[in-house]
Design a protein around this motif. Structure first.
Motif, PDB file in Angstrom:
ATOM      1  N   ARG A  19       0.838  -1.218  -0.044  1.00  0.00           N
ATOM      2  CA  ARG A  19       0.160  -0.070  -0.005  1.00  0.00           C
ATOM      3  C   ARG A  19       0.658   1.319   0.046  1.00  0.00           C
ATOM      4  O   ARG A  19       0.267   2.459   0.068  1.00  0.00           O
ATOM      5  CB  ARG A  19      -0.882   0.165   1.199  1.00  0.00           C
ATOM      6  CG  ARG A  19      -2.024  -0.953   1.234  1.00  0.00           C
ATOM      7  CD  ARG A  19      -2.972  -1.089   2.166  1.00  0.00           C
ATOM      8  NE  ARG A  19      -2.611  -1.593   3.206  1.00  0.00           N
ATOM      9  CZ  ARG A  19      -2.405  -1.275   4.770  1.00  0.00           C
ATOM     10  NH1 ARG A  19      -3.011   0.074   5.056  1.00  0.00           N
ATOM     11  NH2 ARG A  19      -2.049  -1.908   5.728  1.00  0.00           N
ATOM     12  N   ARG A  20       2.297   1.047  -0.128  1.00  0.00           N
ATOM     13  CA  ARG A  20       2.968   2.263  -0.300  1.00  0.00           C
ATOM     14  C   ARG A  20       3.428   3.068   0.869  1.00  0.00           C
ATOM     15  O   ARG A  20       3.450   4.043   0.862  1.00  0.00           O
ATOM     16  CB  ARG A  20       2.495   3.119  -1.415  1.00  0.00           C
ATOM     17  CG  ARG A  20       2.622   2.496  -2.781  1.00  0.00           C
ATOM     18  CD  ARG A  20       3.960   2.000  -3.172  1.00  0.00           C
ATOM     19  NE  ARG A  20       3.659   1.750  -4.900  1.00  0.00           N
ATOM     20  CZ  ARG A  20       3.246   0.585  -5.466  1.00  0.00           C
ATOM     21  NH1 ARG A  20       2.819  -0.287  -4.659  1.00  0.00           N
ATOM     22  NH2 ARG A  20       3.278   0.577  -6.517  1.00  0.00           N
ATOM     23  N   MET A  21       3.201   2.230   2.073  1.00  0.00           N
ATOM     24  CA  MET A  21       3.244   2.998   3.516  1.00  0.00           C
ATOM     25  C   MET A  21       5.006   2.828   3.433  1.00  0.00           C
ATOM     26  O   MET A  21       5.599   1.933   3.362  1.00  0.00           O
ATOM     27  CB  MET A  21       2.683   2.307   4.559  1.00  0.00           C
ATOM     28  CG  MET A  21       1.239   2.288   4.388  1.00  0.00           C
ATOM     29  SD  MET A  21       0.307   1.208   5.344  1.00  0.00           S
ATOM     30  CE  MET A  21       0.499   2.414   6.993  1.00  0.00           C
ATOM     31  N   SER A  22       5.449   3.836   4.384  1.00  0.00           N
ATOM     32  CA  SER A  22       6.807   4.032   4.860  1.00  0.00           C
ATOM     33  C   SER A  22       6.935   3.244   6.069  1.00  0.00           C
ATOM     34  O   SER A  22       5.733   2.878   6.696  1.00  0.00           O
ATOM     35  CB  SER A  22       6.943   5.442   5.179  1.00  0.00           C
ATOM     36  OG  SER A  22       6.314   5.969   6.185  1.00  0.00           O
ATOM     37  N   ASN A  23       8.192   3.062   6.291  1.00  0.00           N
ATOM     38  CA  ASN A  23       8.274   2.063   7.832  1.00  0.00           C
ATOM     39  C   ASN A  23       7.748   2.822   9.196  1.00  0.00           C
ATOM     40  O   ASN A  23       7.048   2.232   9.884  1.00  0.00           O
ATOM     41  CB  ASN A  23       9.933   2.065   7.961  1.00  0.00           C
ATOM     42  CG  ASN A  23      10.333   1.030   6.916  1.00  0.00           C
ATOM     43  OD1 ASN A  23       9.612   0.364   6.219  1.00  0.00           O
ATOM     44  ND2 ASN A  23      11.765   0.541   7.044  1.00  0.00           N
ATOM     45  N   PRO A  24       7.900   4.163   9.452  1.00  0.00           N
ATOM     46  CA  PRO A  24       7.160   4.967  10.203  1.00  0.00           C
ATOM     47  C   PRO A  24       5.525   4.733  10.240  1.00  0.00           C
ATOM     48  O   PRO A  24       4.969   4.501  11.204  1.00  0.00           O
ATOM     49  CB  PRO A  24       7.697   6.422  10.121  1.00  0.00           C
ATOM     50  CG  PRO A  24       8.886   6.310   9.488  1.00  0.00           C
ATOM     51  CD  PRO A  24       8.829   5.189   8.484  1.00  0.00           C
ATOM     52  N   THR A  36      11.731  -2.695  14.688  1.00  0.00           N
ATOM     53  CA  THR A  36      11.031  -3.867  14.402  1.00  0.00           C
ATOM     54  C   THR A  36      10.573  -3.942  12.829  1.00  0.00           C
ATOM     55  O   THR A  36      10.705  -5.042  12.389  1.00  0.00           O
ATOM     56  CB  THR A  36       9.937  -4.285  15.300  1.00  0.00           C
ATOM     57  OG1 THR A  36      10.256  -3.921  16.773  1.00  0.00           O
ATOM     58  CG2 THR A  36       9.247  -5.456  15.153  1.00  0.00           C
ATOM     59  N   VAL A  37       9.986  -3.030  12.397  1.00  0.00           N
ATOM     60  CA  VAL A  37       9.583  -2.947  11.106  1.00  0.00           C
ATOM     61  C   VAL A  37      10.723  -3.214  10.172  1.00  0.00           C
ATOM     62  O   VAL A  37      10.738  -4.204   9.078  1.00  0.00           O
ATOM     63  CB  VAL A  37       8.976  -1.564  10.612  1.00  0.00           C
ATOM     64  CG1 VAL A  37       8.645  -1.474   8.985  1.00  0.00           C
ATOM     65  CG2 VAL A  37       7.326  -1.309  11.593  1.00  0.00           C
ATOM     66  N   GLU A  38      12.025  -2.523  10.399  1.00  0.00           N
ATOM     67  CA  GLU A  38      13.199  -2.856   9.551  1.00  0.00           C
ATOM     68  C   GLU A  38      13.475  -4.138   9.475  1.00  0.00           C
ATOM     69  O   GLU A  38      13.982  -4.780   8.542  1.00  0.00           O
ATOM     70  CB  GLU A  38      14.214  -1.986  10.046  1.00  0.00           C
ATOM     71  CG  GLU A  38      13.916  -0.445   9.783  1.00  0.00           C
ATOM     72  CD  GLU A  38      14.918   0.535  10.401  1.00  0.00           C
ATOM     73  OE1 GLU A  38      15.652   0.086  11.180  1.00  0.00           O
ATOM     74  OE2 GLU A  38      15.003   1.647  10.146  1.00  0.00           O
ATOM     75  N   SER A  39      13.413  -4.794  10.961  1.00  0.00           N
ATOM     76  CA  SER A  39      13.945  -6.237  10.902  1.00  0.00           C
ATOM     77  C   SER A  39      12.795  -7.275   9.891  1.00  0.00           C
ATOM     78  O   SER A  39      13.190  -8.003   9.213  1.00  0.00           O
ATOM     79  CB  SER A  39      13.697  -6.681  12.361  1.00  0.00           C
ATOM     80  OG  SER A  39      13.838  -7.992  12.590  1.00  0.00           O
ATOM     81  N   HIS A  40      11.655  -6.996  10.132  1.00  0.00           N
ATOM     82  CA  HIS A  40      10.697  -7.708   9.111  1.00  0.00           C
ATOM     83  C   HIS A  40      10.970  -7.285   7.611  1.00  0.00           C
ATOM     84  O   HIS A  40      10.755  -8.389   6.925  1.00  0.00           O
ATOM     85  CB  HIS A  40       9.306  -7.203   9.535  1.00  0.00           C
ATOM     86  CG  HIS A  40       8.635  -7.842  10.974  1.00  0.00           C
ATOM     87  ND1 HIS A  40       8.889  -9.037  11.332  1.00  0.00           N
ATOM     88  CD2 HIS A  40       8.189  -7.286  11.817  1.00  0.00           C
ATOM     89  CE1 HIS A  40       8.426  -9.367  12.400  1.00  0.00           C
ATOM     90  NE2 HIS A  40       7.941  -8.002  12.788  1.00  0.00           N
ATOM     91  N   VAL A  41      11.334  -6.093   7.321  1.00  0.00           N
ATOM     92  CA  VAL A  41      11.617  -5.763   5.941  1.00  0.00           C
ATOM     93  C   VAL A  41      12.734  -6.598   5.411  1.00  0.00           C
ATOM     94  O   VAL A  41      12.611  -7.171   4.212  1.00  0.00           O
ATOM     95  CB  VAL A  41      11.582  -4.219   5.722  1.00  0.00           C
ATOM     96  CG1 VAL A  41      12.096  -4.021   4.341  1.00  0.00           C
ATOM     97  CG2 VAL A  41      10.401  -3.456   6.377  1.00  0.00           C
ATOM     98  N   ALA A  42      13.670  -6.734   6.252  1.00  0.00           N
ATOM     99  CA  ALA A  42      15.025  -7.256   5.933  1.00  0.00           C
ATOM    100  C   ALA A  42      14.528  -8.710   5.637  1.00  0.00           C
ATOM    101  O   ALA A  42      15.060  -9.263   4.887  1.00  0.00           O
ATOM    102  CB  ALA A  42      16.054  -7.233   6.991  1.00  0.00           C
ATOM    103  N   SER A  43      13.815  -9.366   6.613  1.00  0.00           N
ATOM    104  CA  SER A  43      13.563 -10.801   6.506  1.00  0.00           C
ATOM    105  C   SER A  43      12.873 -10.898   5.232  1.00  0.00           C
ATOM    106  O   SER A  43      12.764 -12.141   4.596  1.00  0.00           O
ATOM    107  CB  SER A  43      12.571 -11.178   7.858  1.00  0.00           C
ATOM    108  OG  SER A  43      12.281 -12.495   7.613  1.00  0.00           O
TER     109      SER A  43
END
Length: 717
Positions: A19-24, A36-43
């Motif tokens: 949906r084109r949302m940013s990490n924040p 935590t979001v960044e960790s999930h994105v990396a995974s």
């Protein structure tokens, strides 16, 4: 790449990235930290082999596209419906596919979703409650449920981010909740398309309904037969299927009304039974199918229809029981006659719920699919069914008696159309009335006799009348006029019965009208049984009575029967009588019998070899009349004469003629056609055709033709 295993939180993060949302923004929506979001994105990048956010979006769309699960078997016979659904979805935001249980709504929706150009999301709602709808859609979109967040708003926002196709399957129980979701979501999502499946339309603004009918069953090459043969297991039929196997398959599919679920079940049973045995069992009932258990949501017809039945209120169930007890189709007037005043609204609701199907006509006629009828009848007590059938017989009697009384003077297309609708209804009513000794039996039977003589016969109706004619208890109460109506129709198939009816009519005839009917019937029986002297004596007396009573129609009929009696010994005199009958029928206003007498002149001319040019001219006139009046029986008569005189442009081919006369139950003309077929057949085929003709001649006790056929068989060797 096979679908990777993603955790629920990873799916939620991936859906947010789509949906084109940013990490924040993701962290705020999911109430987790940005780290935590960044960790999930990396995974996700690692699991989905995606280096950029754009590739994650593409991967998310790809996962959703492969989420549409369709059965492994072939999708058969629905190309037109699939194209039509595509047209509807292309121009409408919301489309509902409706149809009875087991008709294939879900399969059609899934096949469409699988090839949809956008992003399909499939949500099953069969067992959902209204409060579950938003949550189930949220889970399918990988949206996390969060306290204090407008769940419907989140769904609507998510559906607006991509060109989604939201498929909501089986929404019958949750229609209002679905309507709310669709209204909210489509208001802000111009590219969103919603496809719902339901037995009944939801009825909200903006909904476009596509009604899905069962598969066509018209012949061995029909889509229903193609599906049945495709679903059969190895060894069930030869490869490729033989013509006989195709015909058995067509018989099975026609009995099942082309309902895909029933066809699936029948194909699974065919692993254990031959097609012939399966067809025979299905003619009795559908119990064999309820022991079948192929994969899928509906494992038997019982479970498919139970779901719909439970959604009905008490009045709807009662009305459906009564309609299912009817022997055949019905219009709204008949539906009200067997239910209760004001039930037309209930009938319309049952139509909306796909439990009744419209079959066209004017006035519009309806029916239940046979498999559904069987289900409902199992829930109907015998006393209610008897009441419905009595109401049906009374209703039909009130219509058909006046119809038969004016039939002699009405050969209009409207009358022909009415007869086509009435004939099977009267036939069914006669069978019931005879079985129950209902007082309507004789009125119904004699009206049926007049109808099939005037507008064309059918084998089932003629056999029904034969059963009445051989029922001593019924015949004991019949008037000579009723016996004449029965006997006239039975000259096609059962001359012995005609002779017995004539004898009874002569015994009971009282006044001149009754004596005229009895003498007419007795002369007819003798004429067709080749008892010329007796026929001429009876018909002479009948002619005197008809003249004394100034009955032009009876005068015409007795002269026509005298022509029948004379056509072998004195064909010229017979044709004079037929011509006189034409004149008298015209004075009486009976155009059909004018044509029938014209046909008899042509037939006598063709069989005697007298003035074949005139026979050809008269036969052509008969063809024109039959086509203009849509009288198939008269058309077959005319075409038979054309074949007898060797016309290569006959209105029907010989094979068509044989089929038509078999359909009509017209044994005399059927035998004539078989004998013509034998003339041009090979020696082996000729013997088989002659034996068929011989069996038929013996069955109807036609001794003259039996002797002639035996002679031809002796010559054939």
């Amino acid at each position: 790449m096979s679908n990777p295993r993603l955790t629920p939180r990873e799916r939620a993060v991936l859906a947010a990235i789509e949906r084109r949302m940013s990490n924040p923004e993701i962290a705020s929506e999911l109430f987790i930290s940005v780290r935590t979001v960044e960790s999930h994105v990396a995974s996700l990048r690692r699991k989905l082999a995606a280096e950029t956010r754009a590739e994650l979006v593409a991967a998310s769309i790809g996962l959703r596209e492969t989420s549409v699960r369709v059965p492994d078997d072939a999708f058969v016979g629905r190309d037109a419906e699939l194209d039509g659904l595509g047209d509807a979805v292309g121009t409408r935001h919301w489309v509902t596919v409706t149809g009875p249980g087991g008709v294939g709504k879900t399969r059609l929706a899934l096949e469409f979703a699988r090839t949809f150009a956008g992003v399909p999301v499939v949500v099953e709602l069969e067992h959902a409650e209204p409060v579950d709808v938003v949550a189930r859609i949220s889970r399918s979109l990988d949206l996390e449920s969060t306290t204090g967040v407008d769940a419907l708003g989140a769904v609507a926002t998510s559906l607006g981010t991509r060109p989604y196709l939201l498929v909501l399957d089986n929404v019958d129980r949750v229609g209002a909740a679905v309507g709310e979701v669709v209204a909210r979501a489509t208001a802000g999502a111009p590219d969103l398309r919603v496809l719902t499946t339901s037995r009944t339309p939801i009825g909200e603004a903006g909904e476009h309904v596509v009604a899905l009918a069962p598969l066509p069953t018209d012949g061995a090459g029909s889509p229903a037969v193609a599906m049945f043969l495709e679903r059969l297991g190895p060894g069930a039929v030869t490869e490729p299927p033989s013509e006989a196997e195709h015909e058995q398959a067509a018989r099975i599919c026609a009995r099942l009304d082309g309902l895909p679920l029933a066809i699936e079940l029948a194909a699974s049973v065919a692993r254990h039974l031959s097609l012939a045995e399966l067809a025979e069992r299905l003619e009795r009932d559908f119990a064999t199918l309820d022991r079948a258990a192929p994969g899928g949501r509906h494992r038997t017809l019982e479970t498919a229809f139970e779901w719909s039945w439970d959604l009905l209120d008490a009045d709807e169930q009662e009305v459906l029981r009564r309609l299912a007890a009817l022997p055949r189709t019905f219009d709204m007037d008949l539906a009200l006659a067997v239910t209760h005043p004001g039930a037309d609204g209930t009938v319309v609701r049952l139509l909306d719920q796909s439990l009744i199907v419209a079959i066209g006509g004017s006035p519009r006629r309806f029916r239940l699919l046979e498999v559904l009828r069987d289900f409902v009848r199992a829930r109907t007590d015998d006393e209610l069914a008897r009441e419905v059938l009595e109401r049906h017989a009374t209703f039909i009697e009130a219509i058909v008696v006046p119809f038969a009384n004016r039939a002699r003077l009405d050969d209009s297309l409207e009358a022909m159309h009415a007869s086509e609708i009435l004939c099977p209804e009267v036939n069914a009513a006669v069978r019931w009335a005879r079985a129950t000794r209902h007082p309507s039996a004789l009125n119904l039977a004699s009206s049926l006799g007049i109808g099939i003589e005037q507008y064309g016969s059918d084998i089932d109706s003629v056999r029904t009348l034969a059963a009445v004619a051989h029922d001593p208890e019924l015949i004991a109460d019949a008037t000579p006029q009723q016996l004449l109506a029965l006997g006239t129709a039975l000259t096609f198939l059962d001359l012995d019965a005609v002779a017995e009816l004539a004898e009874r009519a002569l015994e009971i005839a009282g006044d001149d009208r009754e004596r005229l009917a009895a003498l007419h019937l007795a002369g007819m029986a003798a004429a067709y049984l080749d008892h010329e002297a007796i026929a001429l004596a009876r018909l002479g007396d009948a002619e005197e009575l008809a003249e004394a009573l100034h009955d032009r129609w009876e005068l015409a009929a007795t002269r026509q029967m005298r022509g029948v009696a004379l056509r072998r010994s004195s064909p010229e005199l017979a044709m004079v009588d037929f011509a006189a009958a034409m004149h008298d029928y015209g004075r009486a206003g009976d155009a059909m019998h004018v044509n029938n007498a014209r046909y008899m002149i042509a037939l006598t001319s063709a069989e005697s070899g007298i003035d074949l040019a005139r026979a050809a001219e008269l036969a052509a006139e008969c063809v024109d009349y039959a086509r203009a009046s849509h009288n198939d029986h008269e058309l077959a008569h005319a075409a038979m004469v054309q074949h007898l005189i060797g016309r290569i442009d006959a209105a029907l081919e010989l094979d068509e003629l044989a089929h038509e006369f078999r359909r009509f139950g017209d044994a005399r003309c059927w035998i004539r056609t078989l004998l013509m077929q034998a003339e041009s057949a090979s020696e082996a085929e000729r013997r088989a055709i002659l034996r068929e003709a011989l069996d038929l001649a013996r069955a109807v006790h036609d001794e003259r033709r039996e002797a002639a056929i035996l002679e031809r068989l002796a010559v054939t060797g």
